[in-house]
Design a protein around this motif. Structure first.
Motif, PDB file in Angstrom:
ATOM      1  N   PRO A  55       0.828  -1.214   0.000  1.00 26.21           N
ATOM      2  CA  PRO A  55       0.000   0.000   0.000  1.00 26.21           C
ATOM      3  C   PRO A  55       0.861   1.262   0.000  1.00 26.21           C
ATOM      4  O   PRO A  55       1.974   1.271   0.509  1.00 26.21           O
ATOM      5  N   GLY A  56       0.328   2.313  -0.610  1.00 26.47           N
ATOM      6  CA  GLY A  56       0.970   3.617  -0.549  1.00 26.47           C
ATOM      7  C   GLY A  56       2.193   3.802  -1.412  1.00 26.47           C
ATOM      8  O   GLY A  56       3.045   4.614  -1.090  1.00 26.47           O
ATOM      9  N   ILE A  57       2.293   3.061  -2.514  1.00 30.03           N
ATOM     10  CA  ILE A  57       3.445   3.241  -3.411  1.00 30.03           C
ATOM     11  C   ILE A  57       2.952   3.651  -4.789  1.00 30.03           C
ATOM     12  O   ILE A  57       1.794   3.464  -5.137  1.00 30.03           O
ATOM     13  N   ASP A  58       3.842   4.203  -5.582  1.00 30.15           N
ATOM     14  CA  ASP A  58       3.564   4.498  -6.979  1.00 30.15           C
ATOM     15  C   ASP A  58       4.240   3.390  -7.789  1.00 30.15           C
ATOM     16  O   ASP A  58       5.465   3.384  -7.909  1.00 30.15           O
ATOM     17  N   PRO A  59       3.484   2.450  -8.336  1.00 30.09           N
ATOM     18  CA  PRO A  59       4.101   1.293  -8.997  1.00 30.09           C
ATOM     19  C   PRO A  59       4.954   1.664 -10.205  1.00 30.09           C
ATOM     20  O   PRO A  59       5.898   0.951 -10.536  1.00 30.09           O
ATOM     21  N   SER A  60       4.681   2.775 -10.855  1.00 30.71           N
ATOM     22  CA  SER A  60       5.464   3.141 -12.032  1.00 30.71           C
ATOM     23  C   SER A  60       6.853   3.671 -11.664  1.00 30.71           C
ATOM     24  O   SER A  60       7.763   3.611 -12.472  1.00 30.71           O
ATOM     25  N   LYS A  61       7.031   4.154 -10.421  1.00 30.60           N
ATOM     26  CA  LYS A  61       8.321   4.709 -10.009  1.00 30.60           C
ATOM     27  C   LYS A  61       8.996   3.918  -8.899  1.00 30.60           C
ATOM     28  O   LYS A  61      10.216   3.912  -8.803  1.00 30.60           O
ATOM     29  N   ASP A  62       8.209   3.278  -8.032  1.00 32.14           N
ATOM     30  CA  ASP A  62       8.749   2.741  -6.785  1.00 32.14           C
ATOM     31  C   ASP A  62       8.908   1.225  -6.748  1.00 32.14           C
ATOM     32  O   ASP A  62       9.277   0.680  -5.716  1.00 32.14           O
ATOM     33  N   VAL A  63       8.611   0.511  -7.844  1.00 32.82           N
ATOM     34  CA  VAL A  63       8.661  -0.952  -7.838  1.00 32.82           C
ATOM     35  C   VAL A  63       9.635  -1.442  -8.904  1.00 32.82           C
ATOM     36  O   VAL A  63       9.636  -0.953 -10.029  1.00 32.82           O
ATOM     37  N   GLU A  64      10.446  -2.421  -8.521  1.00 34.34           N
ATOM     38  CA  GLU A  64      11.350  -3.074  -9.475  1.00 34.34           C
ATOM     39  C   GLU A  64      11.139  -4.581  -9.336  1.00 34.34           C
ATOM     40  O   GLU A  64      11.217  -5.124  -8.237  1.00 34.34           O
ATOM     41  N   ILE A  65      10.862  -5.243 -10.461  1.00 32.88           N
ATOM     42  CA  ILE A  65      10.663  -6.695 -10.487  1.00 32.88           C
ATOM     43  C   ILE A  65      11.683  -7.272 -11.459  1.00 32.88           C
ATOM     44  O   ILE A  65      11.754  -6.837 -12.607  1.00 32.88           O
ATOM     45  N   THR A  66      12.472  -8.242 -10.987  1.00 25.78           N
ATOM     46  CA  THR A  66      13.467  -8.872 -11.856  1.00 25.78           C
ATOM     47  C   THR A  66      13.367 -10.393 -11.729  1.00 25.78           C
ATOM     48  O   THR A  66      12.920 -10.904 -10.703  1.00 25.78           O
ATOM     49  N   VAL A  67      13.775 -11.087 -12.788  1.00 28.02           N
ATOM     50  CA  VAL A  67      13.867 -12.547 -12.768  1.00 28.02           C
ATOM     51  C   VAL A  67      15.269 -12.911 -13.221  1.00 28.02           C
ATOM     52  O   VAL A  67      15.690 -12.529 -14.308  1.00 28.02           O
ATOM     53  N   THR A  68      15.988 -13.619 -12.364  1.00 25.96           N
ATOM     54  CA  THR A  68      17.344 -14.067 -12.678  1.00 25.96           C
ATOM     55  C   THR A  68      17.477 -15.528 -12.265  1.00 25.96           C
ATOM     56  O   THR A  68      17.286 -15.855 -11.094  1.00 25.96           O
ATOM     57  N   GLU A  69      17.787 -16.377 -13.243  1.00 20.74           N
ATOM     58  CA  GLU A  69      17.992 -17.799 -12.985  1.00 20.74           C
ATOM     59  C   GLU A  69      16.872 -18.411 -12.139  1.00 20.74           C
ATOM     60  O   GLU A  69      17.101 -18.995 -11.094  1.00 20.74           O
ATOM     61  N   SER A  70      15.636 -18.224 -12.555  1.00 20.26           N
ATOM     62  CA  SER A  70      14.443 -18.790 -11.918  1.00 20.26           C
ATOM     63  C   SER A  70      14.143 -18.219 -10.535  1.00 20.26           C
ATOM     64  O   SER A  70      13.390 -18.813  -9.776  1.00 20.26           O
TER      65      SER A  70
END
Length: 140
Positions: A55-70
């Protein structure tokens, strides 16, 4: 004997045990200054779904999602200003969580959606098709 259960020697108290569930089992890696993210996950209909409370975040600026080796890693940063009774207070926090994806997951095809303070990440996991193959025997 009272109605309360006594703790056996060598066993952790229940609050400690439940604390592991929220913060990860002992031996988990949490960087100082980082906070855990509450998640729920399930695998159904050839897709892995992870839902995270953010809650309370701006997903376009404050979230990073990465996938590395499963391994899927979710990192979020929150900077929040709250005003009450003529007083302003800033709250900051960095949140991180990593999970291992199921075998066969297509991390490069993952999608994410943020709604009502919940981030939902969906990763396709096609069912592995077991084929049968005849293997000829050669004579030497």
């Amino acid at each position: 004997m009272s109605g309360m259960m006594e703790r056996l020697p060598g066993w952790p108290a229940l609050p400690d045990l439940f604390g592991w569930v929220e913060s990860g089992f002992p031996g988990g890696h949490l960087v100082p200054g980082m906070h855990g993210i509450r998640i729920e996950e399930h695998l159904a209909d050839e897709k892995y779904v992870l839902r995270a409370e953010l809650p309370g975040i701006d997903p376009s600026k404050d979230v990073e999602i990465t996938v590395t080796e499963s391994v899927l890693t979710l990192r979020a940063e929150r900077g929040e200003e709250a005003t009450q009774n003529h007083r302003t207070e800033f709250r900051y926090g960095v949140f991180a969580r990593s999970v291992r994806l199921p075998a066969g997951a297509k991390g490069d095809e993952a999608t994410a959606e943020y709604k009502d303070g919940v981030l939902t990440i969906t990763v396709p996991v096609p069912e592995a098709k077991a084929g049968t193959r005849s293997i000829p025997v050669r004579h030497g």
